[in-house]
Design an enzyme around this catalytic site. Structure first.
Site, PDB file in Angstrom:
ATOM      1  N   LYS A 110      30.470  51.531   4.888  1.00  0.00           N
ATOM      2  CA  LYS A 110      31.625  52.178   4.253  1.00  0.00           C
ATOM      3  C   LYS A 110      32.948  51.677   4.831  1.00  0.00           C
ATOM      4  O   LYS A 110      33.979  51.750   4.172  1.00  0.00           O
ATOM      5  CB  LYS A 110      31.503  53.691   4.368  1.00  0.00           C
ATOM      6  CG  LYS A 110      30.373  54.236   3.501  1.00  0.00           C
ATOM      7  CD  LYS A 110      30.281  55.738   3.491  1.00  0.00           C
ATOM      8  CE  LYS A 110      29.231  56.226   2.510  1.00  0.00           C
ATOM      9  NZ  LYS A 110      27.840  55.993   2.987  1.00  0.00           N
TER      10      LYS A 110
HETATM   11  C1  LIG Z   1      26.730  55.841   2.155  1.00  0.00           C
HETATM   12  C2  LIG Z   1      25.551  55.116   2.685  1.00  0.00           C
HETATM   13  C3  LIG Z   1      24.532  54.610   1.831  1.00  0.00           C
HETATM   14  C4  LIG Z   1      24.536  54.827   0.331  1.00  0.00           C
HETATM   15  O1  LIG Z   1      25.574  54.116  -0.313  1.00  0.00           O
HETATM   16  P1  LIG Z   1      26.023  54.515  -1.784  1.00  0.00           P
HETATM   17  O2  LIG Z   1      27.217  53.668  -2.102  1.00  0.00           O
HETATM   18  O3  LIG Z   1      26.358  55.981  -1.714  1.00  0.00           O
HETATM   19  O4  LIG Z   1      24.885  54.236  -2.688  1.00  0.00           O
HETATM   20  C5  LIG Z   1      23.504  53.895   2.411  1.00  0.00           C
HETATM   21  N1  LIG Z   1      23.440  53.693   3.751  1.00  0.00           N
HETATM   22  C6  LIG Z   1      24.385  54.175   4.595  1.00  0.00           C
HETATM   23  C7  LIG Z   1      24.247  53.920   6.053  1.00  0.00           C
HETATM   24  C8  LIG Z   1      25.476  54.890   4.100  1.00  0.00           C
HETATM   25  O5  LIG Z   1      26.412  55.368   4.950  1.00  0.00           O
END
Ligand SMILES: *Cc1c(COP(=O)(O)O)cnc(C)c1O
Length: 464
Positions: A110
């Protein structure tokens, strides 16, 4: 480049306005009016570019109302916080490529989007003279990435609620040890849902929202998707031999944000054979792809908590394309879903879905077994989210195909699960060493709307 809403109810807006709007004002999600297609010659010429240069080439196509020099500066600043010189390096392990997206400040993918979004917000607010008070609830990952995205930024305050004692200790520390004056952590005595309900109530109070310029950091901001498109291109440039080498991307999925970015890359002409959508037991999206069954189940807690989601907020963007870019069909589908808890698809639509996606749902036992086996085989540690994608790739992709697995978190961020699987705790990266001895700041309060509101009012004076 203009942006329109999946629900068809807004006049087209530019990129700047799309970033500040977040959710479209008609309740839909914003999408570019047309997705640019990259020809093979251009794609081949991108192969040697640095991450930042590639990001500039891609983002500038969608953000043509930001001057090129400014955009370059924003991109450079956003990725200067990453600890790896390649930003998102690709490693080869056990016949699979692993795209490491966890070298940012909070060790999860993120950061790739939220570092850029924080800088974009600051830039756009500076130009317009506006202020922004970001308010959000988190169960762990999004909150810390958002806080690190806007810490110390001009004209922005951020208020993040988390359920006291219910995030992992590392996730809490990654938030509360950020002591910049514009960062406000609230630990509520309650659950994540209590936190979420307080935030929803604040946003539903339109007079309050207006007076205090509340903004969200949800995963539906177009700029977040756009920032993530870049690493699909970057990975392809690193792994493809010939110009048109087809690649499968395995994507551990929760809110459909990350995998939707891959879908945009595919529509842009990146040679993606299939997108492999990997879920844990919260498998509404897998059921949709495998059987056309899109119906809500109850959320179960797993060792990959950032994917413990049922209704995926970015799914609507994909539906817009699946429904032939017909807003009326999108509105109808969501009306049906609200009424009955399910959505119906035609055979022709499902055939298209299966042309574009593969899917696997991976349970917790398989996830832990994959972490253990992969470690035994290669010495490489997978975090539990990444392991869901790796297991899916092992099962669904033939060995003669190129598979790239998105590594969405550093194993140390979910060290407990990794230790359970392998018997050893992953070594801590520098950003976590000694984090429990750093000064921290956090306001503990009841999960009470009025207490939270008062705290925001008292602390939202924008710093000098
Ligand atoms: C948020 C997250 C996901 C999922 O990503 P999306 O964009 O919500 O599908 C997967 N792995 C981790 C470590 C995350 O923080």
């Amino acid at each position: 480049m203009k942006y329109i809403s999946t629900r068809g109810g807004i006049a087209p807006v530019g990129f700047r306005e799309a970033v500040m709007m977040g959710l479209a004002t008609d309740g839909g999600l914003l999408l570019p009016e047309a997705i640019p297609v990259i020809d093979r010659a251009t794609l081949a010429s991108w192969k040697g570019l640095s991450y930042q240069e590639l990001a500039f080439r891609i983002i500038s196509l969608f953000a043509d109302d930001i001057p090129a020099d400014d955009l370059r500066r924003l991109i450079d600043r956003s990725y200067a916080t990453f600890t790896h010189p390649e930003i998102t390096p690709v490693v080869h392990q056990d016949g699979l490529y692993i795209l490491e997206l966890f070298h940012g400040p909070t060790l999860a993918f993120k950061d790739v989007a939220l570092q850029l979004l924080g800088n974009l917000f600051e830039y756009l607010l500076h130009e317009s003279g506006q202020k922004l008070n970001i308010v959000g609830a988190t169960s762990g990952d999004t909150g810390s990435a958002a806080i690190h995205g806007v810490r110390g930024k001009e004209n922005i305050n951020i208020f993040i609620l988390h359920p006291q004692g219910k995030t992992s200790p590392i996730q809490a520390l990654q938030m509360t040890t950020v002591t910049d004056p514009n960062v406000h952590n609230i630990a509520a005595r309650g659950t994540f849902d209590d936190c979420q309900n307080i935030v929803k109530a604040l946003f539903n109070d339109l007079a309050f929202k207006e007076e205090y310029s509340l903004g969200a950091v949800n995963s539906i901001n177009w700029a977040r998707v756009l920032a993530q498109v870049v690493y699909y291109f970057y990975a392809w440039c690193r792994v493809s031999g010939q110009e048109n080498e087809q690649v499968v991307f395995a994507v551990p999925t929760g809110n459909f944000g990350d995998i939707f970015a891959g879908y945009v890359a595919k529509r842009m002409g990146l040679p993606i054979d299939k997108l492999l959508l990997a879920t844990n037991e919260n498998n509404i999206l897998s059921r949709f792809i495998a059987h056309g069954d899109y119906s809500v189940g109850t959320v179960v807690s797993t060792v990959s908590p950032s994917m413990d989601i049922q209704v995926a907020s970015n799914f609507e963007r994909y539906l817009f394309y699946l429904f032939g870019e017909e807003p009326a069909r999108v509105r109808q589908a969501f009306a049906d879903f609200a009424a009955s808890g399910r959505m119906e698809f035609t055979e022709a639509e499902m055939a298209r879905v299966r042309e574009e996606f593969l899917t696997r749902s991976v349970n917790q036992a398989e996830t832990l077994a994959t972490i253990a086996a992969f470690h035994a085989e290669t010495g490489y540690l997978l975090d539990p989210h990444t392991a869901v994608g790796v297991k899916a790739a092992q099962d669904a992709v033939a060995p003669d195909r190129i598979a790239v697995c998105l590594a969405t978190a550093h194993p140390a961020k979910f060290g407990e699960a990794v230790e359970k699987a392998t018997g050893t705790a992953p070594p801590l990266p520098a950003s976590l060493q000694g984090i429990d001895r750093l000064p921290s700041r956090c306001e503990v309060m009841d999960a009470d709307l009025e207490q939270v509101r008062r705290f925001i009012i008292e602390n939202c004076r924008v710093q000098p």
